[in-house]
Design a protein around this motif. Structure first.
Motif, PDB file in Angstrom:
ATOM      1  N   PRO A   4      -7.727 -54.412   3.264  1.00  0.00           N
ATOM      2  CA  PRO A   4      -8.418 -55.482   3.973  1.00  0.00           C
ATOM      3  C   PRO A   4      -7.818 -56.837   3.628  1.00  0.00           C
ATOM      4  CG  PRO A   4      -9.754 -54.701   2.151  1.00  0.00           C
ATOM      5  CD  PRO A   4      -8.559 -53.794   2.236  1.00  0.00           C
ATOM      6  N   ILE A   5      -7.974 -57.801   4.521  1.00  0.00           N
ATOM      7  CA  ILE A   5      -7.484 -59.150   4.271  1.00  0.00           C
ATOM      8  C   ILE A   5      -8.462 -59.895   3.368  1.00  0.00           C
ATOM      9  CG2 ILE A   5      -6.891 -61.360   5.347  1.00  0.00           C
ATOM     10  CD1 ILE A   5      -6.036 -59.691   7.831  1.00  0.00           C
ATOM     11  N   TYR A   6      -9.738 -59.766   3.665  1.00  0.00           N
ATOM     12  CA  TYR A   6     -10.800 -60.382   2.870  1.00  0.00           C
ATOM     13  C   TYR A   6     -11.806 -59.300   2.472  1.00  0.00           C
ATOM     14  CZ  TYR A   6      -9.155 -64.835   4.751  1.00  0.00           C
ATOM     15  OH  TYR A   6      -8.384 -65.910   5.099  1.00  0.00           O
ATOM     16  N   VAL A   7     -12.437 -59.495   1.325  1.00  0.00           N
ATOM     17  CA  VAL A   7     -13.557 -58.641   0.929  1.00  0.00           C
ATOM     18  C   VAL A   7     -14.696 -59.539   0.470  1.00  0.00           C
ATOM     19  CG1 VAL A   7     -12.183 -56.631   0.276  1.00  0.00           C
ATOM     20  CG2 VAL A   7     -12.737 -58.333  -1.448  1.00  0.00           C
ATOM     21  N   ARG A   8     -15.901 -59.051   0.679  1.00  0.00           N
ATOM     22  CA  ARG A   8     -17.051 -59.808   0.188  1.00  0.00           C
ATOM     23  C   ARG A   8     -16.976 -59.878  -1.329  1.00  0.00           C
ATOM     24  NH1 ARG A   8     -22.494 -59.148   3.635  1.00  0.00           N
ATOM     25  NH2 ARG A   8     -21.547 -59.598   5.643  1.00  0.00           N
ATOM     26  N   ILE A   9     -17.423 -60.991  -1.854  1.00  0.00           N
ATOM     27  CA  ILE A   9     -17.329 -61.218  -3.295  1.00  0.00           C
ATOM     28  C   ILE A   9     -18.035 -60.120  -4.083  1.00  0.00           C
ATOM     29  CG2 ILE A   9     -19.329 -62.777  -3.390  1.00  0.00           C
ATOM     30  CD1 ILE A   9     -16.111 -63.281  -5.388  1.00  0.00           C
ATOM     31  N   ASN A  10     -19.116 -59.578  -3.556  1.00  0.00           N
ATOM     32  CA  ASN A  10     -19.831 -58.535  -4.298  1.00  0.00           C
ATOM     33  C   ASN A  10     -19.093 -57.192  -4.269  1.00  0.00           C
ATOM     34  OD1 ASN A  10     -20.397 -57.991  -1.637  1.00  0.00           O
ATOM     35  ND2 ASN A  10     -22.596 -57.706  -1.931  1.00  0.00           N
ATOM     36  N   ALA A  11     -18.093 -57.015  -3.404  1.00  0.00           N
ATOM     37  CA  ALA A  11     -17.282 -55.798  -3.377  1.00  0.00           C
ATOM     38  C   ALA A  11     -15.998 -55.947  -4.205  1.00  0.00           C
ATOM     39  CB  ALA A  11     -16.917 -55.431  -1.943  1.00  0.00           C
ATOM     40  N   ALA A  12     -15.636 -57.175  -4.538  1.00  0.00           N
ATOM     41  CA  ALA A  12     -14.395 -57.440  -5.269  1.00  0.00           C
ATOM     42  C   ALA A  12     -14.348 -56.787  -6.651  1.00  0.00           C
ATOM     43  CB  ALA A  12     -14.148 -58.939  -5.367  1.00  0.00           C
ATOM     44  N   PRO A  13     -15.434 -56.784  -7.421  1.00  0.00           N
ATOM     45  CA  PRO A  13     -15.352 -56.144  -8.739  1.00  0.00           C
ATOM     46  C   PRO A  13     -14.939 -54.679  -8.685  1.00  0.00           C
ATOM     47  CG  PRO A  13     -17.286 -57.535  -8.639  1.00  0.00           C
ATOM     48  CD  PRO A  13     -16.710 -57.477  -7.237  1.00  0.00           C
ATOM     49  N   TYR A  35     -14.109 -68.030  -0.193  1.00  0.00           N
ATOM     50  CA  TYR A  35     -14.313 -68.516   1.167  1.00  0.00           C
ATOM     51  C   TYR A  35     -15.745 -68.235   1.568  1.00  0.00           C
ATOM     52  CZ  TYR A  35      -9.221 -68.543   1.261  1.00  0.00           C
ATOM     53  OH  TYR A  35      -7.907 -68.791   0.991  1.00  0.00           O
ATOM     54  N   LYS A  36     -16.376 -69.181   2.207  1.00  0.00           N
ATOM     55  CA  LYS A  36     -17.771 -69.011   2.643  1.00  0.00           C
ATOM     56  C   LYS A  36     -17.834 -69.099   4.156  1.00  0.00           C
ATOM     57  CE  LYS A  36     -19.704 -70.308  -1.626  1.00  0.00           C
ATOM     58  NZ  LYS A  36     -20.802 -69.670  -2.221  1.00  0.00           N
ATOM     59  N   ARG A  37     -18.570 -68.168   4.734  1.00  0.00           N
ATOM     60  CA  ARG A  37     -18.729 -68.137   6.188  1.00  0.00           C
ATOM     61  C   ARG A  37     -20.058 -67.475   6.509  1.00  0.00           C
ATOM     62  NH1 ARG A  37     -16.465 -70.767  10.459  1.00  0.00           N
ATOM     63  NH2 ARG A  37     -16.440 -69.432  12.260  1.00  0.00           N
ATOM     64  N   GLY A  38     -20.896 -68.174   7.232  1.00  0.00           N
ATOM     65  CA  GLY A  38     -22.160 -67.601   7.674  1.00  0.00           C
ATOM     66  C   GLY A  38     -23.040 -67.090   6.544  1.00  0.00           C
TER      67      GLY A  38
END
Length: 61
Positions: A4-13, A35-38
């Protein structure tokens, strides 16, 4: 499955093996950007990978 290009911060760990607290610390010291969006927070996978592989901060605009 493609990376993926981006992952949610809670999935990063789980993806990178570092704690959520560590990601926020890295962001606070300028090593990575959150990055913050919505109302959601994301990290860019290539930025985190580059920082880990190089051992230095990535360019954060």
């Amino acid at each position: 499955m493609p990376t993926p290009i981006y992952v949610r911060i809670n999935a990063a760990p789980e993806l990178f093996g570092a704690s959520l607290r560590t990601f926020y610390r890295w962001a606070n010291d300028g090593s990575i950007r959150i990055y913050k969006r919505g109302g959601c927070s994301f990290v860019k996978v290539t930025e985190v990978m580059a920082w880990i592989e190089e051992g230095t901060s990535t360019e954060v605009a």
